[in-house]
Write an enzyme that holds these catalytic residues in place. Sequence first.
Site, mmCIF file in Angstrom:
data_model
loop_
_atom_site.group_PDB
_atom_site.id
_atom_site.type_symbol
_atom_site.label_atom_id
_atom_site.label_comp_id
_atom_site.label_asym_id
_atom_site.label_seq_id
_atom_site.Cartn_x
_atom_site.Cartn_y
_atom_site.Cartn_z
ATOM 1 N NE ARG A 126 2.822 0.703 -3.209
ATOM 2 C CZ ARG A 126 4.049 0.491 -2.734
ATOM 3 N NH1 ARG A 126 4.266 -0.498 -1.890
ATOM 4 N NH2 ARG A 126 5.043 1.262 -3.102
ATOM 5 C CB CYS B 207 7.935 -1.592 -0.073
ATOM 6 S SG CYS B 207 7.433 -1.499 -1.790
#
Lengths: 215, 76
Positions: free
Chosen positions: A129, A52
């Site tokens: 995601r 991330c």
Amino acid sequence: MEESKQEIRLPRLGEPAPDFEAPTTHGTIRLDDYKGSWLVLFSHPADFTPVCTTEFMAFAEIYEELQKRGVELLGISVDSITSHIAWVRNVEEKAGVKIPFPIIADLNKEVAGRFGMVHPGQSKTETVRCVFVIDPNQIVRAMIYYPLTTGRNMAEVLRLIDALQTIDQHGVATPANWKPGDMVIVPPPNTQEMAKERLKQRYECVDWYFCKKKL
Amino acid sequence: MGCISPDGTPTESGKKMLLALQKGLRSPQDIAKETGLPLFRVRSGLRDIAVAGLAEQKDDSYELSPKGTELVASLL
């Protein structure tokens, strides 16, 4: 005891994006605050995690390019505002990258639920995601889903935006691996007469249904 | 609130919006143009400013309240 199944509802392409009002690192934001702009809403699994962090730095890197295209960025995860602030400050301090866009703190998964961002097969507590491209009329125009393990490709996000904006501006479609400057697809003819005429037009045609042109 | 601190003082972006409102009734688009802030941020910030009693909403536009006018005077 039978485990209760959480229903995952996904928004559909071409339909209005699910409405929301949510706390972010830039204050409380509503979906309609973005009316008139393109919006890329993207989720990440968790703050202070390596994949991330690479993605956030990469989104920050394309922020200026997105702004040139009239696109705003909005992140989201199931973390608190305090966590988001600490992470953003950490990324700036350790990597020298400033995160210029807001991040939704979706602790109760209210926004994530509306956008179908939690996939229990991947994680019951984190968002996968996702990327939602929402147009200035707040219609969902594209969706990308990546698993927890795999960081997204920013060049593809930009390419997708370029394609959607080109399609809107010129009433065309874009072929595989299209990038700005390449030829675009002319929408196929709807009648026999149009099909016959199509081949006489100044397009580069493989056949009557498959013609390209330069913009 | 994004542009009003918990102690009631405006943040930098809050000050920019309040100063822009000093010129009278303004739409979020006007304020975004004058301040250089993104439109989404202005829409969100003006709501906060109104909730804090510093501005009043009139249709799609905002103007300073007496409390807001007083605060802006102290910023100058």
